[in-house]
Motif scaffolding. Structure first.
Motif, PDB file in Angstrom:
ATOM      1  N   ARG A  96      -3.859   8.955  -4.576  1.00  0.00           N
ATOM      2  CA  ARG A  96      -3.966   7.816  -5.491  1.00  0.00           C
ATOM      3  C   ARG A  96      -5.275   7.047  -5.268  1.00  0.00           C
ATOM      4  NH1 ARG A  96       0.097   5.324  -3.824  1.00  0.00           N
ATOM      5  NH2 ARG A  96      -0.787   3.504  -2.795  1.00  0.00           N
ATOM      6  N   TYR A  97      -5.634   6.816  -4.010  1.00  0.00           N
ATOM      7  CA  TYR A  97      -6.877   6.105  -3.696  1.00  0.00           C
ATOM      8  C   TYR A  97      -8.089   6.875  -4.232  1.00  0.00           C
ATOM      9  CZ  TYR A  97      -5.287   2.259  -0.678  1.00  0.00           C
ATOM     10  OH  TYR A  97      -4.749   1.096  -0.192  1.00  0.00           O
TER      11      TYR A  97
ATOM     12  N   SER B 223       2.276  -0.083   6.618  1.00  0.00           N
ATOM     13  CA  SER B 223       2.325   0.741   5.412  1.00  0.00           C
ATOM     14  C   SER B 223       1.243   1.817   5.434  1.00  0.00           C
ATOM     15  CB  SER B 223       2.118  -0.143   4.174  1.00  0.00           C
ATOM     16  OG  SER B 223       0.799  -0.672   4.163  1.00  0.00           O
TER      17      SER B 223
ATOM     18  N   GLU C  97      -0.788   2.245   3.069  1.00  0.00           N
ATOM     19  CA  GLU C  97      -1.982   1.600   2.511  1.00  0.00           C
ATOM     20  C   GLU C  97      -2.785   0.892   3.589  1.00  0.00           C
ATOM     21  OE1 GLU C  97       0.880   2.341  -0.701  1.00  0.00           O
ATOM     22  OE2 GLU C  97       1.062   1.301   1.234  1.00  0.00           O
TER      23      GLU C  97
ATOM     24  N   LYS D 198     -11.428   4.469  -4.915  1.00  0.00           N
ATOM     25  CA  LYS D 198     -11.568   3.618  -3.737  1.00  0.00           C
ATOM     26  C   LYS D 198     -12.016   4.406  -2.507  1.00  0.00           C
ATOM     27  CE  LYS D 198      -7.827   0.518  -5.230  1.00  0.00           C
ATOM     28  NZ  LYS D 198      -6.477  -0.007  -4.878  1.00  0.00           N
TER      29      LYS D 198
ATOM     30  N   ASP E  19      -6.701   1.563   4.022  1.00  0.00           N
ATOM     31  CA  ASP E  19      -7.605   0.414   3.898  1.00  0.00           C
ATOM     32  C   ASP E  19      -8.472   0.273   5.142  1.00  0.00           C
ATOM     33  OD1 ASP E  19      -6.655  -0.213   1.383  1.00  0.00           O
ATOM     34  OD2 ASP E  19      -5.234  -1.730   2.098  1.00  0.00           O
TER      35      ASP E  19
ATOM     36  N   ALA F  21      -0.601   8.688  -1.177  1.00  0.00           N
ATOM     37  CA  ALA F  21      -1.454   7.498  -1.265  1.00  0.00           C
ATOM     38  C   ALA F  21      -2.934   7.884  -1.202  1.00  0.00           C
ATOM     39  CB  ALA F  21      -1.109   6.527  -0.135  1.00  0.00           C
TER      40      ALA F  21
END
Length: 415
Positions: free
Chosen positions: A246-247, A198, A200, A252, A204, A243
């Motif tokens: 969004r992070y 993904s 994400e 984050k 990450d 993404a």
């Protein structure tokens, strides 16, 4: 907990040997995949940095100026210093100063400001270039694990774990180096493009890798723009950009543009501050591990190098100087490697295993039409004519004719 900062560098290469000329033409069309990628990045106001050669932007100026205008006017986008064409300095060291001089003229003409950070094609940087870098105002170079070898110039059992290094050559000429992350994040990024993991998972891991060097001000990650075309994954790139946005909004991750004035101050302050470990202030020796795809030699390789080295660059017209510099591009040699591995042009299979013991693969092909474009360019140079004048132009593919006509215009020819 400190929010990790990541600098994403988008790398452009008009001569990428694994992107066909036909695909390049479609990619740079109005409404093509490059337009969509740029629109997506700017729509989400993502701070990013572009690494390219001047010719990449001149081609956009003459093919799709809308994309160029968006890139050079967006406040969130910055540019690194580059050469004129995608050449390896170690192949043609006598051309480095010519490459940089022509690049500066074109970048300035286009109104593109560059950071004092240089990324050479394929990280082909070596210590003998340091004096030349100083003369053009470059104080930092980008490196990558696995390509650039770094060795402390003094014995130490506690070498610092850092991606920010001070480099020095045998004549005590020094510069700064920033090592881009080319390990797990890059592997996951390619898996992401091929649908194995993904978006994400990639972000990450960026956060995880940044936490492993807490004394570094940020992590630098390089993305080849052409990988999206090779893997036919524009929709995945859009999802990735969304993404990242969004992070950031969730706190984050913090993105920063590597070529921005703010990051320049961060880099300068980092190299000037006292280090936690005495070994961190040590100077490092730089080596380059050349990729296997440039180790092949055949008659075309030798013929091109010999022909270019026999030319007196300074007696050439401005048109033929630009053509000469384009002919030094490194992807000609990777095409030779591809032809040796797949003489029929069917391509080779690249396989990435997933964590669930499933495999995703993509067939990577090289466009051998580019070999004909190079041979036509060399014949044009030696004849001192234009790219559209020789009979060999008529035998090129339709896509190659379109690309060569565009290059002719970029070099200063009349269409």
């Amino acid at each position: 907990m400190v929010t990790p900062t990541v600098c994403i560098v988008l790398y452009m290469n008009e001569s990428h040997s694994e992107v066909s000329t036909e695909e390049y033409n479609r990619m740079t069309d109005h409404g093509g995949s490059l337009s969509m990628m740029v629109d997506c990045v700017i729509e989400h106001d993502l701070p990013i940095c572009i690494s390219c050669q001047a010719l990449d932007l001149v081609l956009l100026e003459n093919k799709n100026v809308r994309v160029l205008d968006k890139l050079r006017t967006a406040s969130s986008v910055s540019f690194l210093t580059g050469m004129y064409s995608h050449a390896l300095p170690s192949f043609m060291p006598e051309c480095f100063d010519m490459q940089m001089a022509e690049a500066a003229r074109e970048f300035d003409r286009l109104g593109v400001s560059r950071a004092s950070i240089l990324m050479l094609p394929e990280f082909d940087i070596y210590s003998a270039l340091f004096p030349s870098l100083h003369s053009i105002g470059v104080d930092t170079v980008l490196l990558q694990h696995g390509i650039n070898e770094l060795h402390l110039q003094q014995e130490s059992i506690n070498a610092p774990h850092t991606n920010f290094v001070k480099l020095k050559n045998a004549n005590d000429v020094s510069t700064h180096g920033i090592v881009t992350h080319g390990g797990s994040v890059r592997d996951l990024y390619l898996k992401m493009l091929r649908g194995v993991v993904s978006v994400e998972a990639v972000i990450d891991d960026m956060i995880c890798q940044a936490s492993k060097t807490p004394n570094d001000p940020f992590l630098t990650f390089l993305i080849d723009l052409e990988a999206i075309q090779i893997n036919d994954s524009l929709s995945v790139f859009v999802e990735f950009a969304e993404a990242l946005d969004r992070y950031q909004r969730e706190g984050k991750l913090q993105l920063a543009s590597l070529g921005s004035p703010d990051i320049a101050k961060v880099i300068s302050a980092h190299f000037e501050k006292p280090m936690l470990s005495p070994t961190a202030t040590s100077h490092w020796y730089l080596g380059v591990r050349r990729k296997t795809k440039w180790k092949v030699r055949d008659d075309r390789h030798v013929d091109l190098l010999d022909a270019l080295k026999e030319e007196n660059f300074f007696l050439l017209s401005s048109y033929h100087r630009r053509l000469y510099l384009w002919l030094t591009n490194s992807d000609f040699y990777s095409l030779l490697r591809a032809r040796a591995k797949s003489p029929t042009g069917d391509g080779v299979i690249a396989i990435l295993p997933s964590t669930k013991n499933k495999y995703q693969f993509v067939i990577i092909k090289s466009d051998f039409c580019r070999l004909e474009e190079i041979q036509h360019g060399l014949a044009t140079l030696t004849s001192r004519k234009g790219l559209l004048e020789l009979h060999s132009y008529t035998s090129l593919s339709a896509a190659s004719k379109q690309k060569v006509k565009l290059l002719h215009k970029c070099f200063g020819g009349q269409c």
